[in-house]
Enzyme design. Sequence first.
Site, PDB file in Angstrom:
ATOM      1  CD  GLU A   6      29.593  85.086   1.805  1.00  0.00           C
ATOM      2  OE1 GLU A   6      30.537  84.567   1.178  1.00  0.00           O
ATOM      3  OE2 GLU A   6      29.733  85.811   2.819  1.00  0.00           O
ATOM      4  CG  HIS A  58      34.630  87.676  -0.129  1.00  0.00           C
ATOM      5  ND1 HIS A  58      34.677  86.693  -1.081  1.00  0.00           N
ATOM      6  CD2 HIS A  58      33.827  87.194   0.855  1.00  0.00           C
ATOM      7  CE1 HIS A  58      33.943  85.659  -0.693  1.00  0.00           C
ATOM      8  NE2 HIS A  58      33.411  85.941   0.482  1.00  0.00           N
ATOM      9  CG  HIS A  77      35.358  83.410  13.604  1.00  0.00           C
ATOM     10  ND1 HIS A  77      34.260  82.585  13.542  1.00  0.00           N
ATOM     11  CD2 HIS A  77      35.655  83.733  12.311  1.00  0.00           C
ATOM     12  CE1 HIS A  77      33.922  82.387  12.273  1.00  0.00           C
ATOM     13  NE2 HIS A  77      34.741  83.080  11.504  1.00  0.00           N
ATOM     14  CG  ASP A 134      33.760  88.362   4.293  1.00  0.00           C
ATOM     15  OD1 ASP A 134      32.707  87.990   4.838  1.00  0.00           O
ATOM     16  OD2 ASP A 134      34.633  87.577   3.875  1.00  0.00           O
ATOM     17  CG  HIS A 163      30.187  90.431   2.460  1.00  0.00           C
ATOM     18  ND1 HIS A 163      30.497  89.718   1.327  1.00  0.00           N
ATOM     19  CD2 HIS A 163      30.234  89.528   3.470  1.00  0.00           C
ATOM     20  CE1 HIS A 163      30.733  88.450   1.638  1.00  0.00           C
ATOM     21  NE2 HIS A 163      30.580  88.322   2.939  1.00  0.00           N
ATOM     22  NE  ARG A 179      30.365  85.370  12.697  1.00  0.00           N
ATOM     23  CZ  ARG A 179      30.828  84.843  11.570  1.00  0.00           C
ATOM     24  NH1 ARG A 179      30.012  84.209  10.720  1.00  0.00           N
ATOM     25  NH2 ARG A 179      32.104  84.933  11.264  1.00  0.00           N
ATOM     26  CG  ASN A 230      27.717  82.560   7.025  1.00  0.00           C
ATOM     27  OD1 ASN A 230      27.237  83.675   7.132  1.00  0.00           O
ATOM     28  ND2 ASN A 230      29.015  82.345   7.136  1.00  0.00           N
TER      29      ASN A 230
HETATM   30  N1  LIG Z   1      35.183  85.139   4.950  1.00  0.00           N
HETATM   31  C1  LIG Z   1      35.362  84.222   5.881  1.00  0.00           C
HETATM   32  O1  LIG Z   1      36.473  83.702   5.992  1.00  0.00           O
HETATM   33  N2  LIG Z   1      34.377  83.831   6.713  1.00  0.00           N
HETATM   34  C2  LIG Z   1      33.000  84.211   6.660  1.00  0.00           C
HETATM   35  C3  LIG Z   1      32.259  83.500   5.582  1.00  0.00           C
HETATM   36  C4  LIG Z   1      32.565  84.009   4.199  1.00  0.00           C
HETATM   37  O2  LIG Z   1      32.356  85.182   3.903  1.00  0.00           O
HETATM   38  O3  LIG Z   1      32.997  83.249   3.346  1.00  0.00           O
HETATM   39  C5  LIG Z   1      32.355  83.910   8.017  1.00  0.00           C
HETATM   40  O4  LIG Z   1      31.114  83.937   8.098  1.00  0.00           O
HETATM   41  O5  LIG Z   1      33.078  83.654   8.992  1.00  0.00           O
HETATM   42 ZN   LIG Z   2      32.375  84.482   1.568  1.00  0.00          ZN
HETATM   43 ZN   LIG Z   3      31.146  86.684   3.942  1.00  0.00          ZN
END
Ligand SMILES: NC(=O)N[C@@H](CC(=O)O)C(=O)O
Ligand SMILES: [Zn+2]
Ligand SMILES: [Zn+2]
Length: 434
Positions: A137, A222, A294, A290, A53, A57, A87
């Site tokens: 996910e 997660h 950012h 996960d 996971h 980006r 995403n």
């Molecule tokens: N976990 C998060 O808070 N952010 C993840 C998206 C996700 O896994 O839900 C992301 O892509 O920034």
């Molecule tokens: Zn998520």
């Molecule tokens: Zn995620």
Amino acid sequence: MLIRNATLADGRQRDVRVRGETIAEVGRDLEPDDEGTIEATGKRLFPGMMDVHVHFRQPGYPHKETWESGSRAAAAGGVTTVVDQPNTDPPTIDGEAFDQKAEFAADSIIDWGINGGVTADWIPNVLLRRRLFALGEVFLADSTGDMGIETALFEAALELATEEGVTVTVHAEDADRFNDDARARDDADAWSAYRTAEAEAAAVTRACEAAERMGARIHIAHTSTPEGIDIAADAGMTTEVTPHHLLLSRKDLGELGTFGRMNPPLRREKRRREVYDRVVDGTVDMIATDHAPHTREEKDASIWDAPSGVPGVETVLPLLLAEARDPDTGLTYERVRDLTAANPADVFDVPQKGRIEPGKDADLVLVDTTETTEIRAGDLHTDCGWTPFEGFEAVFPEWTMVRGTMVYERDSDEDVFYGHQGENVRDADGEVLE
Ligand SMILES: NC(=O)N[C@@H](CC(=O)O)C(=O)O
Ligand SMILES: [Zn+2]
Ligand SMILES: [Zn+2]
């Protein structure tokens, strides 16, 4: 190549012979035949971590992370396979988007998988026949990327994926259970008060009930609460826990501020300990990061405006190894090995990876667990420039190998990366789907 006298996770001392891309032999006093040797006396050898996971980006947000920076960070942390989430921009919801992402993934210095996503616009019959790692996910509530979907679409996706033999991974939060009262607050803890533990439990219940009804198998991403973990485990489904839900709680938000905002959010210290217990006792199947980078500038905003997510791919194994050094945690080196390598390989059916055994891919990490170093953001390789684990004790790898090739070496203070080209782990069986 012969790795001599390494200590395995279970304490046994063994020589490991690597031939080409795979492990050829594991034994004692193996004779070197015309090959290089690596002295590993006093060091521990682990199978490389499979982090199922991450969010690398690309395409879409290369200023946060790229496949190159993300995979270097992973390699420097002992991760040899990553699985990217859908995403991105464009979202990975059809064949074209999958192919485009696979081209970016060619920059990866470690092996990889790509997950497919579900939105109202997805093209399942094409997407599900690409060499997907899993479907997911699948967002049951909005997170970064706003890909939250309704129950009916989730159930339709689950049915289609199950027909194709593709596992579904689920971001389980139920927005109907969020606490709107918290929206009046503007402190960092408001996010945890808003996205409640009950919202996770409710979504895990709903997802597991749908899966049981259809005879499908799902994996809950997660999980942040003991309730969510237990509901999934009782239903015979699998779970992952992130390093931040394992090691951080709401009491850390005073210091982390908006940098501690993620989905699902940090929980109370009591719940964190109960999650830790379930990681130790085997109720939880695996650790996955996960990794959601950012930039500092993006995170430095009000609690309602900052993006959700924290980085983690480079620090996860080093943190777990530091935990395993301390007998009081109950977390053993063997358990760390299973949580990071053997179990993800089993759950997601990647038989060539996850174990130090003859015939497996030579994905290996050498560590010296006799000492720790403190995590410093400035030493890390992610492009996002920060970590929620600043100052934590960690055991970083001396080197990381992917399919027999060194991809990372820590040479006194200098880091060396080698441009090994990672491969899609789903390509390994040579099966061509169309
Ligand atoms: N976990 C998060 O808070 N952010 C993840 C998206 C996700 O896994 O839900 C992301 O892509 O920034
Ligand atoms: Zn998520
Ligand atoms: Zn995620």
